[in-house]
Write a protein that holds these residues in place. Structure first.
Motif, PDB file in Angstrom:
ATOM      1  N   SER A  50      39.903  38.206  28.205  1.00 41.84           N
ATOM      2  CA  SER A  50      41.048  38.533  27.341  1.00 41.84           C
ATOM      3  C   SER A  50      40.615  39.191  26.040  1.00 41.84           C
ATOM      4  O   SER A  50      41.448  39.659  25.264  1.00 41.84           O
ATOM      5  N   HIS A  51      39.312  39.226  25.794  1.00 36.08           N
ATOM      6  CA  HIS A  51      38.777  39.814  24.569  1.00 36.08           C
ATOM      7  C   HIS A  51      38.184  41.174  24.905  1.00 36.08           C
ATOM      8  O   HIS A  51      37.136  41.274  25.543  1.00 36.08           O
ATOM      9  N   LYS A  52      38.842  42.218  24.502  1.00 35.45           N
ATOM     10  CA  LYS A  52      38.414  43.563  24.871  1.00 35.45           C
ATOM     11  C   LYS A  52      37.282  44.055  23.971  1.00 35.45           C
ATOM     12  O   LYS A  52      37.345  43.912  22.749  1.00 35.45           O
ATOM     13  N   ILE A  53      36.278  44.612  24.608  1.00 35.50           N
ATOM     14  CA  ILE A  53      35.197  45.268  23.873  1.00 35.50           C
ATOM     15  C   ILE A  53      35.087  46.701  24.386  1.00 35.50           C
ATOM     16  O   ILE A  53      35.615  47.029  25.461  1.00 35.50           O
ATOM     17  N   ASN A  54      34.415  47.547  23.641  1.00 35.85           N
ATOM     18  CA  ASN A  54      34.263  48.942  24.044  1.00 35.85           C
ATOM     19  C   ASN A  54      33.033  49.067  24.943  1.00 35.85           C
ATOM     20  O   ASN A  54      31.916  49.301  24.488  1.00 35.85           O
ATOM     21  N   ARG A  55      33.267  48.881  26.234  1.00 35.19           N
ATOM     22  CA  ARG A  55      32.179  48.915  27.193  1.00 35.19           C
ATOM     23  C   ARG A  55      31.553  50.307  27.298  1.00 35.19           C
ATOM     24  O   ARG A  55      30.350  50.443  27.521  1.00 35.19           O
ATOM     25  N   LEU A  82      27.906  47.182  33.374  1.00 36.34           N
ATOM     26  CA  LEU A  82      28.600  46.765  32.149  1.00 36.34           C
ATOM     27  C   LEU A  82      29.906  47.524  31.933  1.00 36.34           C
ATOM     28  O   LEU A  82      30.733  47.112  31.117  1.00 36.34           O
ATOM     29  N   LEU A  83      30.119  48.607  32.649  1.00 34.51           N
ATOM     30  CA  LEU A  83      31.397  49.326  32.549  1.00 34.51           C
ATOM     31  C   LEU A  83      32.533  48.553  33.213  1.00 34.51           C
ATOM     32  O   LEU A  83      33.708  48.772  32.906  1.00 34.51           O
ATOM     33  N   ILE A 225      17.744  45.540  26.861  1.00 38.87           N
ATOM     34  CA  ILE A 225      17.292  45.311  25.485  1.00 38.87           C
ATOM     35  C   ILE A 225      18.169  46.120  24.547  1.00 38.87           C
ATOM     36  O   ILE A 225      18.349  47.325  24.744  1.00 38.87           O
ATOM     37  N   ILE A 226      18.709  45.445  23.539  1.00 37.84           N
ATOM     38  CA  ILE A 226      19.629  46.120  22.625  1.00 37.84           C
ATOM     39  C   ILE A 226      19.203  45.904  21.180  1.00 37.84           C
ATOM     40  O   ILE A 226      18.686  44.839  20.812  1.00 37.84           O
ATOM     41  N   ASP A 227      19.410  46.932  20.373  1.00 37.51           N
ATOM     42  CA  ASP A 227      19.128  46.902  18.939  1.00 37.51           C
ATOM     43  C   ASP A 227      20.458  47.043  18.212  1.00 37.51           C
ATOM     44  O   ASP A 227      21.145  48.058  18.335  1.00 37.51           O
ATOM     45  N   GLY A 228      20.834  46.007  17.465  1.00 33.66           N
ATOM     46  CA  GLY A 228      22.116  46.034  16.752  1.00 33.66           C
ATOM     47  C   GLY A 228      22.127  46.952  15.547  1.00 33.66           C
ATOM     48  O   GLY A 228      23.194  47.208  14.973  1.00 33.66           O
ATOM     49  N   ASP A 229      20.957  47.453  15.160  1.00 29.74           N
ATOM     50  CA  ASP A 229      20.864  48.361  14.012  1.00 29.74           C
ATOM     51  C   ASP A 229      21.287  49.753  14.462  1.00 29.74           C
ATOM     52  O   ASP A 229      20.468  50.661  14.623  1.00 29.74           O
ATOM     53  N   ASP A 230      22.578  49.932  14.649  1.00 31.40           N
ATOM     54  CA  ASP A 230      23.117  51.163  15.216  1.00 31.40           C
ATOM     55  C   ASP A 230      24.488  51.448  14.591  1.00 31.40           C
ATOM     56  O   ASP A 230      25.361  50.580  14.562  1.00 31.40           O
ATOM     57  N   LYS A 231      24.692  52.663  14.123  1.00 25.51           N
ATOM     58  CA  LYS A 231      25.930  53.020  13.427  1.00 25.51           C
ATOM     59  C   LYS A 231      27.163  52.837  14.313  1.00 25.51           C
ATOM     60  O   LYS A 231      28.172  52.264  13.887  1.00 25.51           O
ATOM     61  N   ARG A 232      27.090  53.312  15.547  1.00 24.22           N
ATOM     62  CA  ARG A 232      28.259  53.255  16.427  1.00 24.22           C
ATOM     63  C   ARG A 232      28.619  51.814  16.789  1.00 24.22           C
ATOM     64  O   ARG A 232      29.793  51.490  16.961  1.00 24.22           O
ATOM     65  N   LEU A 233      27.624  50.957  16.907  1.00 25.41           N
ATOM     66  CA  LEU A 233      27.905  49.542  17.157  1.00 25.41           C
ATOM     67  C   LEU A 233      28.544  48.892  15.945  1.00 25.41           C
ATOM     68  O   LEU A 233      29.507  48.121  16.062  1.00 25.41           O
ATOM     69  N   LYS A 234      28.026  49.211  14.769  1.00 22.96           N
ATOM     70  CA  LYS A 234      28.568  48.591  13.559  1.00 22.96           C
ATOM     71  C   LYS A 234      29.962  49.111  13.209  1.00 22.96           C
ATOM     72  O   LYS A 234      30.724  48.427  12.523  1.00 22.96           O
ATOM     73  N   GLU A 235      30.286  50.294  13.680  1.00 22.57           N
ATOM     74  CA  GLU A 235      31.650  50.797  13.472  1.00 22.57           C
ATOM     75  C   GLU A 235      32.672  49.894  14.156  1.00 22.57           C
ATOM     76  O   GLU A 235      33.811  49.775  13.684  1.00 22.57           O
ATOM     77  N   GLN A 236      32.273  49.239  15.230  1.00 21.22           N
ATOM     78  CA  GLN A 236      33.171  48.313  15.916  1.00 21.22           C
ATOM     79  C   GLN A 236      33.307  46.988  15.166  1.00 21.22           C
ATOM     80  O   GLN A 236      34.160  46.173  15.495  1.00 21.22           O
ATOM     81  N   PHE A 237      32.461  46.791  14.199  1.00 23.59           N
ATOM     82  CA  PHE A 237      32.414  45.545  13.432  1.00 23.59           C
ATOM     83  C   PHE A 237      32.930  45.752  12.012  1.00 23.59           C
ATOM     84  O   PHE A 237      32.809  44.885  11.162  1.00 23.59           O
TER      85      PHE A 237
END
Length: 510
Positions: A50-55, A82-83, A225-237
């Motif tokens: 029920s919690h939508k994320i931008n896959r 993951l899509l 492996i994911i790095d959270g130091d990313d502009k596009r990821l932080k735009e979602q936050f």
């Protein structure tokens, strides 16, 4: 040899919160979603759906960040999966420790891999993807710049500062040269050296080096492996970043949790009015005001979540249903239950990562030969010494023999009237008693010599299995075990560790 499991409570190494959580203490129910049982994931899956994320963005970024890696077919499929709305992640994470740092770095990933597999078996119509979150924005270099190996500290000396993920790998060549001498020239040693050289000499940053290393060790099992130091990821936050920095929007909710937790437990992390750092000029500094909404919206990549905001960030951008962490991590996640509810973000099931002690078959046999059971290993050294001596007491004491001798001569004396004969019997009695006492002293002296050897063995065993007076997994690196077992070391851990077993594992290795 098979592994052995003992209750966490028997180790005296884990907090009351961890023990109560594993025992499903009702006092912790307000701070979690569900206790870590396989059947509880069904509800967790429904909640996360029920919690939508931008896959789509998540997949694009994973492909970009891992584009320079030789990804396994399993990892490539997992990124694509993951899509799908029927795919969920099992996340763990850690700092970018040199050569993976302490053993529990490895155990975290093993736990996430095994949990993903178990969930797939339980819910075959869903997919479960293990994800390793690199804590690239942490700035405590002293925590990641060394390993402990064969009783020595091998350290990378660098004057760089700021987020460790952005640090260049300059200077590690010197560390690798030192490591080569230490590891020797066995086939497994050469494999490790090649692995580390490819990671740290052919990658430009510590983030890239760690990504390469984790992928080489675990990529064939499908780890992403994911790095959270990313502009596009932080735009979602963005909304959370602005709420915390501009409105101090989380201090009350987190403090409310803290006030309840502290009634029974130690609070792990300190909440601030502002729980983000600002990244600039190779620095990561606390925010003390002066930040505008426009600045956050324009450059969200400059704002770095602290330990209490990172969980919210992870769950905002990942289809996550479980987080695998150590005891302190489980503790600070529980401080966030109200904050998650405030933001309408599903709170994941918290999984205590596997904890294990790896012992050689020789060490295992020594424990048995000394008369101990495996749980005894967790006693303090002085208590182990005392227990050992107590176990040996019956073999050296001639107290029963002395009592028997006394009774024999006293019985004889009761039947003798002749006083001269009585004197002879009494003299013989004293002679026999002295002889036994002399023999007992010789036995005691001999046993003390034997004790010295045994007690030295006990002390050595404790030192090897509890380096620096801590659990092995918190101090030792995986290298010594890889040298002996090669790639099979990872397979052994995968086969022996169960993330839902809720017991400490003692694993004898050939």
């Amino acid at each position: 040899m098979k592994s052995f499991e003992i209750p966490y409570s028997s180790t005296n190494q884990f907090s009351k919160l961890v023990i109560d959580y594993l025992n499903e203490g009702l006092e912790l129910k307000p701070f979690i979603s569900h206790f870590p049982r396989l059947e509880k994931f069904e509800k967790q899956i429904v909640e996360k759906q029920s919690h939508k994320i931008n896959r789509k963005i998540l997949v694009e970024i994973l492909r970009k960040q891992n584009s320079n890696l030789s990804l396994s077919e399993q990892s490539r499929r997992n990124i694509k999966r993951l899509l799908s709305e029927n795919t969920f992640s099992i996340t763990t994470g850690h700092q970018l420790c040199l050569f993976t740092g302490p053993l529990y770095f490895i155990y975290k990933i093993i736990s996430s891999l095994n949990l993903s597999k178990k969930l797939k078996e339980k819910y075959p119509k869903k997919d479960f993807i293990p994800i390793f979150w690199m804590a690239t924005e942490d700035h405590d270099f002293q925590e990641v710049n060394h390993i402990n190996l064969f009783g020595e500290k091998i350290e990378w000396d660098s004057k760089q500062s700021g987020p460790v993920g952005q640090m260049k790998t300059e200077g590690i060549r010197k560390v690798l040269e030192e490591l080569k001498v230490t590891l020797g020239k066995s086939e497994n040693a050469q494999q490790l050296i090649q692995l580390f050289e490819n990671a740290y000499l052919k990658q430009s940053s510590l983030a890239d080096a760690t990504r390469y290393l984790v992928n080489e060790l675990f990529g064939k099992y499908g780890i992403l492996i994911i790095d959270g130091d990313d502009k596009r990821l932080k735009e979602q936050f963005l909304q959370v970043i602005k709420k915390d920095i501009l409105q101090n929007g989380f201090v009350k909710s987190i403090q409310k949790c803290n006030n309840e937790l502290v009634k029974n437990y130690k609070v792990q992390a300190h909440v601030r009015d502002v729980n983000f750092f600002k990244l600039s000029n190779e620095k990561r500094e606390l925010i003390k005001g002066g930040v505008t909404a426009n600045e956050i919206e324009k450059e969200p990549e400059k704002f770095s979540p602290n330990v209490l905001m990172r969980p919210l960030y992870q769950e905002s951008i990942l289809p996550n249903i479980a987080y695998v962490g150590g005891g302190s991590e489980v503790g600070y996640w529980m401080q966030l239950k109200i904050a998650f509810k405030q933001e309408k973000i599903p709170f994941p099931i918290l999984i205590l990562r596997n904890s294990a002690m790896l012992i050689s078959t020789k060490q295992f046999q020594r424990v048995i030969d000394l008369g101990f059971v495996l749980e005894d290993l967790f006693l303090e050294e002085t208590k182990l010494h005392k227990q050992y001596i107590q176990m040996q007491t019956s073999s050296i004491s001639l107290e029963k023999e002395l009592e028997t001798t006394n009774r024999v001569f006293d019985t004889i004396l009761e039947r003798i009237v002749d006083k001269n004969l009585q004197s002879t019997i009494k003299a013989e009695k004293q002679k026999q008693l002295k002889s036994l006492q002399k023999l007992e002293k010789k036995l005691l002296k001999s046993e003390k010599r034997q004790h010295k050897i045994a007690l030295e063995k006990i002390s050595k065993l404790k030192k090897n299995l509890f380096p620096n007076n801590s659990l092995q997994e918190r101090f030792d690196n995986f290298i010594p075990f890889y040298l002996k077992h090669g790639e099979n070391f990872i397979e052994i851990l995968l086969s022996e560790l169960n993330p839902l077993a809720a017991n400490f594992v003692i694993l004898p290795l050939q």
